[in-house]
Design a protein around this motif. Structure first.
Motif, mmCIF file in Angstrom:
data_model
loop_
_atom_site.group_PDB
_atom_site.id
_atom_site.type_symbol
_atom_site.label_atom_id
_atom_site.label_comp_id
_atom_site.label_asym_id
_atom_site.label_seq_id
_atom_site.Cartn_x
_atom_site.Cartn_y
_atom_site.Cartn_z
ATOM 1 N N SER A 61 0.921 -0.948 0.125
ATOM 2 C CA SER A 61 -0.010 -0.107 -0.094
ATOM 3 C C SER A 61 0.983 1.134 -0.054
ATOM 4 N N VAL A 62 2.087 1.016 0.539
ATOM 5 C CA VAL A 62 3.114 2.334 0.660
ATOM 6 C C VAL A 62 3.692 2.560 -0.654
ATOM 7 N N LEU A 63 3.792 1.463 -1.286
ATOM 8 C CA LEU A 63 4.420 1.478 -2.874
ATOM 9 C C LEU A 63 3.492 2.097 -3.872
ATOM 10 N N THR A 64 2.371 1.865 -3.547
ATOM 11 C CA THR A 64 1.208 2.302 -4.557
ATOM 12 C C THR A 64 0.948 3.777 -4.292
ATOM 13 N N TRP A 65 1.033 4.077 -3.111
ATOM 14 C CA TRP A 65 0.967 5.419 -2.738
ATOM 15 C C TRP A 65 2.056 6.444 -3.329
ATOM 16 N N LEU A 66 3.312 5.800 -3.352
ATOM 17 C CA LEU A 66 4.213 6.560 -3.846
ATOM 18 C C LEU A 66 4.439 6.564 -5.528
ATOM 19 N N CYS A 67 3.896 5.472 -6.129
ATOM 20 C CA CYS A 67 4.095 5.273 -7.388
ATOM 21 C C CYS A 67 2.608 5.392 -8.118
ATOM 22 N N ARG A 68 2.100 6.442 -8.287
ATOM 23 C CA ARG A 68 0.726 6.377 -8.842
ATOM 24 C C ARG A 68 0.649 6.693 -10.136
ATOM 25 N N PRO A 69 -0.467 6.066 -10.803
ATOM 26 C CA PRO A 69 -0.433 6.016 -12.511
ATOM 27 C C PRO A 69 -0.690 7.624 -12.802
ATOM 28 N N ASP A 70 -0.030 8.241 -13.889
ATOM 29 C CA ASP A 70 -0.184 9.503 -14.318
ATOM 30 C C ASP A 70 0.518 10.615 -13.354
ATOM 31 N N ALA A 71 1.430 10.005 -12.678
ATOM 32 C CA ALA A 71 2.025 10.959 -11.817
ATOM 33 C C ALA A 71 3.672 10.712 -12.015
ATOM 34 N N PRO A 72 4.313 11.761 -11.552
ATOM 35 C CA PRO A 72 6.054 11.533 -11.679
ATOM 36 C C PRO A 72 6.417 10.510 -10.555
ATOM 37 N N ILE A 73 7.326 9.570 -10.770
ATOM 38 C CA ILE A 73 7.638 8.634 -9.752
ATOM 39 C C ILE A 73 8.618 9.328 -9.028
ATOM 40 N N PRO A 74 8.541 9.345 -7.841
ATOM 41 C CA PRO A 74 9.497 10.055 -6.765
ATOM 42 C C PRO A 74 10.782 9.761 -7.152
ATOM 43 N N GLU A 75 11.765 10.681 -7.222
ATOM 44 C CA GLU A 75 13.098 10.585 -7.720
ATOM 45 C C GLU A 75 13.910 9.832 -7.043
ATOM 46 N N PHE A 76 13.631 9.697 -5.562
ATOM 47 C CA PHE A 76 14.530 8.812 -4.836
ATOM 48 C C PHE A 76 14.639 7.456 -5.108
ATOM 49 N N LEU A 77 13.322 7.058 -5.727
ATOM 50 C CA LEU A 77 13.059 5.412 -6.066
ATOM 51 C C LEU A 77 13.972 5.163 -7.266
ATOM 52 N N LEU A 78 14.321 6.149 -7.996
ATOM 53 C CA LEU A 78 15.032 5.768 -9.227
ATOM 54 C C LEU A 78 16.340 6.514 -9.120
ATOM 55 N N PRO A 79 17.212 5.718 -8.264
ATOM 56 C CA PRO A 79 18.778 6.106 -8.086
ATOM 57 C C PRO A 79 19.482 6.229 -9.401
ATOM 58 N N ALA A 80 20.680 6.922 -9.464
ATOM 59 C CA ALA A 80 21.457 7.342 -10.618
ATOM 60 C C ALA A 80 21.449 6.299 -11.327
ATOM 61 N N ALA A 81 21.834 6.459 -12.707
ATOM 62 C CA ALA A 81 21.917 5.409 -13.776
ATOM 63 C C ALA A 81 23.275 4.607 -13.478
ATOM 64 N N GLY A 82 23.430 3.360 -13.852
ATOM 65 C CA GLY A 82 24.632 2.584 -13.815
ATOM 66 C C GLY A 82 24.362 1.550 -12.894
ATOM 67 N N ARG A 83 23.200 1.445 -12.108
ATOM 68 C CA ARG A 83 22.859 0.279 -11.247
ATOM 69 C C ARG A 83 22.089 -0.718 -11.995
ATOM 70 N N TYR A 84 22.341 -1.727 -12.563
ATOM 71 C CA TYR A 84 21.538 -2.648 -13.116
ATOM 72 C C TYR A 84 21.149 -3.998 -12.295
ATOM 73 N N ASP A 85 21.421 -3.919 -11.153
ATOM 74 C CA ASP A 85 20.905 -4.786 -10.205
ATOM 75 C C ASP A 85 19.904 -4.334 -8.945
#
Length: 328
Positions: free
Chosen positions: A62-86
């Motif tokens: 329920s916390v995750l669906t609150w953070l990642c809502r449809p048609d809204a920007p994904i919170p930036e801290f959930l998408l850490p900087a590129a280069g992490r592929y694991d």
């Protein structure tokens, strides 16, 4: 959302190296909550997966669906900087999110009375709940993504292979133009069809293009300090393959499909589940490019494939109808 790319950005633009597990996790949470599966073909392709996940979804989601809502920007801290592929590296980066990043990312998050106190405190910049958030993300990943992660990786790799050929033969202009219809490139402006009226600042750091299996709409992700802006865009073939997410790779087309289309066109349809060019399809089928052109014309007129040209390369992929026929 839009971004104005400088010459320096274009020189530094590049493709991701592999599937991004954090991007896929966040995008899948948005797809999970969409209610347009009967009207939107791209979203409808995930109906079977969506049904399975909802049945086993833990309370912590329920916390995750609150953070990642449809048609809204994904919170930036959930998408850490590129280069992490694991996944492990991505979750470790979330654990290190700074209070100021939490407050900035969640400043527009809606109030939710049913949230646990530790989750609600994230919006105030309190990082104490981050270990519980990471645990919830791991549990969700194990349920929703892990069973078909090989399919995700295969589709992203196929998309990257196709885009690399476009970049090689047509350059960065052809690569960005080929992201249509939901990404619009009119130099120097790149704009996504996501309904978010915002402009991302450009600092000459380049642009990282990230094909995303679970994406229905493209998303521009602002860079971390000193980082690179990212464009998460839908895999051109994800809708064609997502119905088989829980079943693994596609089966070889059966006799019924061969009887309907002919053996060569049935085989072509199976190959095009991951998309390819005319010459690649000819090589896979063991026929001449001119014969392939005749077969793809028939399949295109029947509404089973789509074809678009990128400079000197002709690319083919399945339509949702073609995907449904192959899966039947």
């Amino acid at each position: 959302m839009r971004i104005e790319l400088t010459l320096q950005d274009l020189v530094r633009a590049r493709l991701a190296a592999a599937a991004d597990p954090m991007g896929e996790l966040a995008a899948s949470l948005q797809v999970l909550q969409r209610r347009d599966g009967g009207r939107n073909a791209a979203s409808a392709a995930f109906n079977r997966w969506r049904h399975r996940v909802w049945q086993g979804l833990p309370d912590s989601a329920s916390v995750l669906t609150w953070l990642c809502r449809p048609d809204a920007p994904i919170p930036e801290f959930l998408l850490p900087a590129a280069g992490r592929y694991d996944l492990e590296s991505g979750l470790a980066a979330v654990l290190r999110a700074e209070p100021v990043s939490l407050k900035a990312a969640l400043r527009t998050a809606p109030a939710e009375r049913d949230l646990p106190a530790w989750a609600a405190a994230l919006a105030d910049g309190d990082p104490a709940g981050l270990p519980r958030l990471v645990q919830a993300m791991q549990e969700y990943h194990d349920l929703a993504l892990a069973p078909g992660w090989d399919v995700v990786c295969a589709q992203v790799d196929a998309d990257l292979g196709m885009r690399t050929q476009v970049l090689l033969h047509g350059g960065i202009d052809a690569l960005l133009t080929g992201l249509r219809p939901k990404v619009h490139w009119t130099a120097p402006v790149l704009e996504t069809d996501d309904g978010i009226p915002a402009t991302l600042p450009s600092e000459g750091a380049g642009l990282l293009l990230v094909p995303t299996y679970f994406s229905v709409c493209p998303a521009l992700v602002p860079p971390s300090p000193g980082g690179t802006p990212r464009l998460h865009y839908p895999c051109v073939r994800h809708a064609a393959h997502s119905a088989g997410f829980d079943r693994g790779a596609r089966k070889t087309p059966g006799n019924a499909l061969a009887d309907l289309l002919g053996p060569t066109r049935a085989a072509a349809l199976a190959v095009l589940a991951v998309g390819c060019s005319t010459s690649e399809l000819a090589a896979r089928l063991g026929v001449t490019p001119s014969a392939v052109s005749k077969h793809t014309t028939v399949l295109r007129r029947a509404g089973l494939i789509i074809t678009h040209r990128e400079r000197n390369t002709v690319l083919h992929s399945l339509t949702p109808l073609g995907s449904a026929l192959l899966d039947s």
